[in-house]
Design an enzyme around this catalytic site. Structure first.
Site, PDB file in Angstrom:
ATOM      1  N   CYS A  65       0.831  -1.201   0.000  1.00 48.41           N
ATOM      2  CA  CYS A  65       0.000   0.000   0.000  1.00 48.41           C
ATOM      3  C   CYS A  65       0.867   1.253   0.000  1.00 48.41           C
ATOM      4  O   CYS A  65       1.869   1.325   0.728  1.00 48.41           O
ATOM      5  CB  CYS A  65      -0.908  -0.008   1.238  1.00 48.41           C
ATOM      6  SG  CYS A  65      -2.034   1.409   1.309  1.00 48.41           S
ATOM      7  N   CYS A  69      -0.062   4.735   7.030  1.00 48.41           N
ATOM      8  CA  CYS A  69      -0.756   4.586   8.316  1.00 48.41           C
ATOM      9  C   CYS A  69       0.123   3.783   9.278  1.00 48.41           C
ATOM     10  O   CYS A  69       0.495   2.644   8.987  1.00 48.41           O
ATOM     11  CB  CYS A  69      -2.092   3.888   8.109  1.00 48.41           C
ATOM     12  SG  CYS A  69      -3.161   4.680   6.873  1.00 48.41           S
ATOM     13  N   CYS A  72      -0.587   0.027  10.442  1.00 48.79           N
ATOM     14  CA  CYS A  72      -0.919  -0.986   9.436  1.00 48.79           C
ATOM     15  C   CYS A  72       0.319  -1.699   8.906  1.00 48.79           C
ATOM     16  O   CYS A  72       1.286  -1.053   8.467  1.00 48.79           O
ATOM     17  CB  CYS A  72      -1.683  -0.334   8.284  1.00 48.79           C
ATOM     18  SG  CYS A  72      -2.245  -1.545   7.062  1.00 48.79           S
ATOM     19  N   CYS A 109     -17.217  -8.885   3.657  1.00 52.41           N
ATOM     20  CA  CYS A 109     -16.488  -7.626   3.492  1.00 52.41           C
ATOM     21  C   CYS A 109     -15.336  -7.821   2.511  1.00 52.41           C
ATOM     22  O   CYS A 109     -14.391  -8.567   2.797  1.00 52.41           O
ATOM     23  CB  CYS A 109     -15.955  -7.142   4.835  1.00 52.41           C
ATOM     24  SG  CYS A 109     -17.242  -6.930   6.087  1.00 52.41           S
ATOM     25  N   CYS A 142     -20.161  -5.831   1.613  1.00 48.75           N
ATOM     26  CA  CYS A 142     -19.578  -4.551   2.015  1.00 48.75           C
ATOM     27  C   CYS A 142     -18.225  -4.403   1.339  1.00 48.75           C
ATOM     28  O   CYS A 142     -17.392  -5.310   1.402  1.00 48.75           O
ATOM     29  CB  CYS A 142     -19.415  -4.501   3.540  1.00 48.75           C
ATOM     30  SG  CYS A 142     -18.668  -2.961   4.144  1.00 48.75           S
ATOM     31  N   CYS A 202     -20.418   2.338   6.937  1.00 49.35           N
ATOM     32  CA  CYS A 202     -19.729   1.607   7.996  1.00 49.35           C
ATOM     33  C   CYS A 202     -18.436   2.349   8.289  1.00 49.35           C
ATOM     34  O   CYS A 202     -17.601   2.524   7.404  1.00 49.35           O
ATOM     35  CB  CYS A 202     -19.451   0.179   7.536  1.00 49.35           C
ATOM     36  SG  CYS A 202     -18.408  -0.783   8.650  1.00 49.35           S
ATOM     37  N   ARG A 272     -19.473  -3.547  16.208  1.00 58.35           N
ATOM     38  CA  ARG A 272     -18.812  -4.789  15.795  1.00 58.35           C
ATOM     39  C   ARG A 272     -17.451  -4.975  16.461  1.00 58.35           C
ATOM     40  O   ARG A 272     -16.586  -4.104  16.401  1.00 58.35           O
ATOM     41  CB  ARG A 272     -18.644  -4.793  14.274  1.00 58.35           C
ATOM     42  CG  ARG A 272     -18.079  -6.092  13.716  1.00 58.35           C
ATOM     43  CD  ARG A 272     -17.961  -6.016  12.210  1.00 58.35           C
ATOM     44  NE  ARG A 272     -19.208  -5.574  11.620  1.00 58.35           N
ATOM     45  CZ  ARG A 272     -19.276  -4.731  10.609  1.00 58.35           C
ATOM     46  NH1 ARG A 272     -18.185  -4.233  10.072  1.00 58.35           N
ATOM     47  NH2 ARG A 272     -20.454  -4.372  10.135  1.00 58.35           N
TER      48      ARG A 272
END
Length: 353
Positions: A65, A69, A72, A109, A142, A202, A272
């Site tokens: 990626c 972040c 992550c 998801c 999702c 979400c 969740r």
């Protein structure tokens, strides 16, 4: 004299948010943690009974990626030894989704690393959604693909997506501490874009990144402005190879207090249990189910979770039942009755007259 926790329950049942002062009391030692959980459980039972909704993640594109972040393992420059691969085929994802649905998952998801999808990626995800729905027409799909460009949310909705997930992760004031390659505003804009397209919003958080009590409360208030239908609560797994490796700040009691507070802020929303629950909640996961009404089944993006059998036993041992596909997750009062106008003046569709 009125019990402050009883007052919080009363406000939650009326869908009113706690004040900052009330919220702070939940996170501190002002109240015993079991009393806090018991109060939040009253709200959970009122809106969701004894049902637990199961969700599963299919990581369609892992690692590599360009975003930075800090929490992550898929981030730019990460040395974590995670799986790294490009897009999986639609049929492979559909097979994984079918297995999850047969194991009790109601929501699938589809997640992909990256800043956001290109048009080719949106088409690829659309084909995957169609492949899943051919085999499991009743599951909710999702998508979680990063920052959306104009029109992409509408395309995903047209392909059969039910929801779009994009977590805020931490509050606006400290967002630059955990990410420099995009902004808090970028994230809220994507959630609003998805909502405007008719996708169920979400958006949640990740805790354990160094946030203060004030940060936890600020994020809850900022999330409420987006009116999400689902709020995933993640607890940081400080993976080796990331800037936050070795930062084990959370305790099971801290996690329970955060969950309870978010139940008071989001009384009728799908709360969740997400990444890190097994590691940080450990032997009190069953208590957490008295607050949260939803959880992920199986593995996460970069880490493995409990087995499906362990999760199903956890649910039944705690006195809960798995929510069926035929049951509405959100309470009737929260079902969306507002439809964004997409016909008449300003469109190519005839008016409704």
């Amino acid at each position: 004299m009125t019990n402050p926790l009883d007052e919080l329950v009363t406000k939650a049942l009326q869908r009113r948010a706690p004040t900052r002062e009330e919220a702070a009391g939940v996170l501190t030692e002002e109240f015993d943690v079991l009393d806090v959980v018991a109060a939040a459980a009253r709200v959970r039972r009122h809106f969701f009974g004894n049902r637990v909704k199961l969700n599963t993640i299919i990581n369609m594109k892992s690692g590599l990626c360009p975003e930075d972040c800090t929490y992550c393992a898929q981030r730019l420059g990460s040395d974590s030894e995670i799986l790294k691969y490009s897009w999986v085929a639609a049929e492979e994802a559909a097979e994984a989704a079918e297995a999850a649905a047969e194991a009790g998952a109601k929501r699938i998801c589809l997640v992909a690393s990256g800043r956001g999808p290109g048009q080719r990626d949106v088409n690829r995800v659309g084909s995957t959604i169609e492949a899943i729905l051919r085999k499991q027409p009743d599951v909710e799909i999702c998508a979680c693909l990063g920052l959306l460009s104009a029109g992409q949310a509408e395309q995903l909705r047209a392909a059969g997506a039910y929801a779009y997930s994009h977590n805020l992760n931490t509050n606006e004031e400290r967002y630059s501490e955990i990410c420099s390659t995009h902004t808090f505003a970028d994230r809220t804009s994507t959630v609003r874009e998805a909502t405007s397209a008719g996708l169920s919003p979400c958006s949640g958080a990740i805790f354990g990144t160094g946030e203060s009590d004030s940060d936890v409360i600020s994020l809850a208030l900022e999330l409420r402005e987006l009116s999400p239908d689902s709020v995933p609560v993640n607890f940081l797994i400080p993976m080796e190879g990331t800037p936050l490796e070795g930062q084990w700040h959370l305790t099971p009691q801290r996690c329970l207090r955060i969950l309870a507070l978010y139940r008071f802020f989001f009384p009728d929303v799908e709360l969740r249990l997400a990444g890190g629950r097994e590691i940080h909640l450990r032997h009190v996961q069953a208590l957490a189910l008295h607050v949260a009404n939803s959880m992920f089944l199986g593995d996460y993006l970069t880490s493995e979770g409990q087995t499906g059998d362990q999760d199903r036993r956890l649910i039944t041992d705690a006195g809960f039942v798995i929510e069926g596909k035929e049951e509405a997750t959100l309470p009737e009062q929260r079902q969306d009755l507002v439809h964004i106008r997409r016909r008449g003046v300003g469109t190519d569709v005839a008016p409704n007259v």
